[in-house]
Design an enzyme around this catalytic site. Structure first.
Site, PDB file in Angstrom:
ATOM      1  N   LYS A  64     -20.921 -32.220  -5.590  1.00 11.72           N
ATOM      2  CA  LYS A  64     -20.153 -32.909  -4.699  1.00 11.72           C
ATOM      3  C   LYS A  64     -19.139 -34.068  -5.579  1.00 11.72           C
ATOM      4  O   LYS A  64     -18.830 -34.857  -4.626  1.00 11.72           O
ATOM      5  CB  LYS A  64     -21.117 -33.534  -3.522  1.00 11.72           C
ATOM      6  N   HIS A  67     -29.832 -36.062   6.632  1.00 14.20           N
ATOM      7  CA  HIS A  67     -29.572 -34.379   6.373  1.00 14.20           C
ATOM      8  C   HIS A  67     -30.861 -34.154   6.239  1.00 14.20           C
ATOM      9  O   HIS A  67     -31.752 -34.673   5.719  1.00 14.20           O
ATOM     10  CB  HIS A  67     -28.752 -34.526   5.056  1.00 14.20           C
ATOM     11  N   ASP A 115     -30.448 -41.168  -0.686  1.00 11.31           N
ATOM     12  CA  ASP A 115     -29.793 -40.069  -0.746  1.00 11.31           C
ATOM     13  C   ASP A 115     -28.352 -40.292  -0.780  1.00 11.31           C
ATOM     14  O   ASP A 115     -27.587 -40.546   0.059  1.00 11.31           O
ATOM     15  CB  ASP A 115     -29.971 -39.303   0.501  1.00 11.31           C
ATOM     16  N   CYS A 168     -26.496 -29.537   8.825  1.00  9.96           N
ATOM     17  CA  CYS A 168     -27.676 -29.753   8.194  1.00  9.96           C
ATOM     18  C   CYS A 168     -28.176 -31.137   8.733  1.00  9.96           C
ATOM     19  O   CYS A 168     -28.941 -32.064   7.963  1.00  9.96           O
ATOM     20  CB  CYS A 168     -27.909 -29.929   6.860  1.00  9.96           C
ATOM     21  N   GLN A 209     -23.533 -37.901  -0.410  1.00 11.94           N
ATOM     22  CA  GLN A 209     -22.029 -38.083  -0.245  1.00 11.94           C
ATOM     23  C   GLN A 209     -21.627 -39.413  -0.753  1.00 11.94           C
ATOM     24  O   GLN A 209     -20.297 -39.398  -0.743  1.00 11.94           O
ATOM     25  CB  GLN A 209     -22.216 -38.184   1.391  1.00 11.94           C
TER      26      GLN A 209
HETATM   27  C1  LIG Z   1     -26.303 -36.149   2.629  1.00 12.12           C
HETATM   28  C2  LIG Z   1     -26.567 -35.096   1.760  1.00 12.12           C
HETATM   29  N1  LIG Z   1     -27.884 -34.950   1.392  1.00 12.12           N
HETATM   30  C3  LIG Z   1     -28.558 -33.919   0.559  1.00 12.12           C
HETATM   31  C4  LIG Z   1     -27.514 -32.711   0.495  1.00 12.12           C
HETATM   32  C5  LIG Z   1     -28.234 -31.811  -0.201  1.00 12.12           C
HETATM   33  O1  LIG Z   1     -27.369 -31.484  -1.400  1.00 12.12           O
HETATM   34  P1  LIG Z   1     -27.592 -30.134  -2.329  1.00 12.12           P
HETATM   35  O2  LIG Z   1     -27.452 -29.006  -1.285  1.00 12.12           O
HETATM   36  O3  LIG Z   1     -26.491 -30.236  -3.409  1.00 12.12           O
HETATM   37  O4  LIG Z   1     -29.118 -30.264  -2.913  1.00 12.12           O
HETATM   38  C6  LIG Z   1     -26.234 -32.691   1.057  1.00 12.12           C
HETATM   39  C7  LIG Z   1     -25.451 -31.580   0.870  1.00 12.12           C
HETATM   40  O5  LIG Z   1     -24.658 -31.293   1.931  1.00 12.12           O
HETATM   41  C8  LIG Z   1     -25.879 -33.939   2.044  1.00 12.12           C
HETATM   42  O6  LIG Z   1     -24.675 -34.046   2.504  1.00 12.12           O
END
Ligand SMILES: Cc1ncc(COP(=O)(O)O)c(C=O)c1O
Length: 413
Positions: free
Chosen positions: A230, A126, A204, A369, A207
Site C-alpha cells: 500500500k 477494517h 492499523d 472489508c 492506509q
Molecule cells: C485499513 C486496512 N487495514 C488492514 C488492511 C489489510 O492489509 P493487507 O491485506 O495488506 O494485510 C487493509 C487492506 O485493505 C486496510 O485497508
C-alpha cells in the site's frame, strides 16, 4: 532529476503500468487504497536481488549471505527511520498488516487478556482489525466493545473517554486512516487517553502510511502495523512496530528456525526481538523492494510533498463531485486522507464500477472489508475513489465526466 515541487508528469514515467490501456483508454488508477502501483525502482530492486544477491539471511558465513543480510538489516533500519521508531529492533517483518495484527493478538493479546477484560475497536475498522480481536475475546472470555462515530464520521471521542472510564479496557485497536471514509483519527490523543487508563493501543496504519508522515515517537502508540504494497512496495511484505518493553516480553507468534537462541529436545530459548517474531526464511525480495519504495518516496520529495499533492487533488475531486446532485459522499470527517466513498442515487455501485472500467477507470465497489461500517450507514456496497501520488487533476476531470455519464445512462431517479 525531480526539480519542481511535485512534478507529477515526470513521476508518472516511473510507473510502467500507467502506460497501460484498458479498452483503448489510458488506465486511470483510482484503487490505491487496495494496492498501489510500483515504481521501476521497486521492480528493479526485486530483479537485482534475484540476479545478484539471492542467499539466505542471518545464516551463511559466505560473502553472498553476509551481503544480503546486511542489505536486509539496512532495510529494517530504513523503515525505523522512515517512521521515526527509536530502534530498528522494534521493526518486525510480516506478510502485511493482516499478519501483523494477528501476531499482536496471538502473542501480546494472548498474554495480556483475561476473562472479563475489554478490547475496544471502532465502528470504522477494517475486518483485519476486528476478526483477530473477536477471536481472542472468544478464546479468553473477554468482551469486544465498539467506539461509535459522530454524525460526521469521526471517532466519537466523548464516547471513547466514557468507555475507558467505565470498563476495564486492556487494548484499544484503532485504524489510523479509514479505508472507506478517509477519516484521519487523532491517534496521539487517543493514545494518551488509552495510557491514562492503563490500556495499550494498537494502530492499523495500513492506509495512513502512504498519505502522510507517521512518527512513532510523536504518536506514542504501543503497536503500529503497515502493508508494503500500500506504500508502493511489493505484496507479501509488511511490518509491525512495537514498543521495546512490550516486544521484549512477548512470546513468539510462530516457531521454528531463525527465531531461536538454543534448541534441545527438552526446551527452546527464543532469540530477542525482532528475530523472535520472524520464524523461517523471510520474504527477502519483498523487504528489499519495500526498502526501494521508501527510498523512491524520499527521492521524489518525501511524504510532506506527497501529502500536499494529494490534498490538492482530494479538494478538487470533492468540489467536482459536489456538482453532481445524485452523488452522496459518505461521511464528512474533520480530516480526510486522499480517498472517499460514495453512492449514486438509483445506480448500484457495482454497475458504476463496471461502467467506469469500460473507460479504463479502476474504482472499487463493494463492502471494502468494513461490513459493520457499511451497515452503520445502511449500505451494502459503496463506490470508492482512492488517490495516489501519480494521480492528476486531468484524471479527476475524466472520472467525474464518466461518472456523470453513468448517472445519465444508468440512473433512474
Ligand atoms: C485499513 C486496512 N487495514 C488492514 C488492511 C489489510 O492489509 P493487507 O491485506 O495488506 O494485510 C487493509 C487492506 O485493505 C486496510 O485497508
Amino acid at each position: 532529476m525531480y526539480t519542481q515541487t511535485f512534478p507529477v508528469d515526470v513521476i508518472r514515467r516511473d510507473f510502467p503500468i500507467l502506460a497501460t490501456k484498458v479498452n483503448a483508454h489510458p488506465i486511470i488508477y483510482f484503487d490505491n487504497a487496495a494496492t498501489t502501483q510500483k515504481p521501476l525502482a521497486v521492480i528493479e530492486s526485486i530483479n537485482t536481488y534475484y540476479r545478484y544477491h539471492n542467499a539466505p539471511v542471518h545464516r551463511g558465513v559466505y560473502k553472498l549471505a553476509a551481503n544480503v543480510t546486511e542489505l536486509y538489516e539496512k532495510a529494517r533500519q530504513h523503515i525505523a527511520q522512515f517512521i521515526n521508531a527509536p530502534s530498528a529492533d522494534q521493526i518486525i517483518f510480516t506478510r502485511g498488516a493482516t499478519e501483523a495484527i494477528n501476531l499482536i493478538a496471538n502473542s501480546f493479546g494472548q498474554q495480556q487478556i483475561a476473562k472479563g477484560d475489554i478490547i475496544l475497536v471502532s465502528m470504522m475498522e477494517h475486518h483485519s482489525n476486528i476478526v483477530p480481536w473477536q477471536q481472542l475475546c472468544q478464546r479468553k472470555g473477554a468482551i469486544l466493545k465498539v467506539i461509535p462515530l459522530t454524525e460526521a464520521g469521526d471517532i466519537d471521542l466523548q464516547a471513547y473517554r466514557s468507555l475507558l472510564e467505565e470498563y476495564p479496557v486492556k487494548i484499544v485497536a484503532i485504524i489510523h486512516v479509514s479505508n472507506v471514509l478517509g477519516a484521519v483519527n487523532p491517534i496521539a490523543q487517543m493514545t494518551q487517553l488509552a495510557h491514562q487508563h492503563h490500556a495499550s493501543i494498537v494502530v492499523d496504519g495500513a492506509q495512513a502510511i502512504s498519505h502522510m508522515s507517521v512518527d512513532m515517537q510523536a504518536l506514542d502508540c504501543d503497536f503500529y502495523v503497515c502493508s508494503g504494497h500500500k506504500i508502493y512496495g511489493p505484496t507479501g511484505i509488511g511490518f509491525l512496530y512495537g514498543k521495546a518493553a512490550l516486544l521484549n516480553v512477548m512470546p513468539p507468534y510462530q516457531t521454528g528456525g531463525a527465531m531461536i537462541e538454543t534448541v534441545t529436545f527438552e526446551q527452546t530459548r527464543y532469540a530477542a526481538p525482532p528475530q523472535r517474531f520472524e520464524a523461517g526464511t523471510p520474504n527477502i525480495a519483498g523487504v528489499l523492494g519495500l526498502d526501494a519504495a521508501l527510498s523512491y518516496l524520499e527521492r521524489i520529495g518525501g511524504m510532506p510533498s506527497i501529502e500536499a499533492h494529494e490534498k490538492a487533488l482530494l479538494t478538487y475531486l470533492y468540489q467536482k463531485l459536489q456538482d453532481l446532485p445524485s452523488v452522496q459522499i459518505i461521511g464528512a470527517p474533520a480530516y480526510r486522507a486522499a480517498l472517499l466513498s460514495l453512492t449514486v442515487h438509483g445506480v448500484h455501485p457495482h454497475d458504476l464500477a463496471t461502467f467506469l472500467d469500460h473507460y479504463g477507470i479502476t474504482a472499487r465497489a463493494g463492502h471494502h472489508c468494513a461490513m459493520p461500517l457499511l451497515r452503520h450507514y445502511q449500505q451494502v456496497a459503496l463506490l470508492r475513489f482512492s488517490l495516489g501520488l501519480y494521480n492528476t487533476r486531468q484524471e479527476i476531470d475524466s472520472v467525474v465526466k464518466r461518472l456523470q455519464q453513468a448517472v445519465e445512462e444508468l440512473g433512474h431517479g
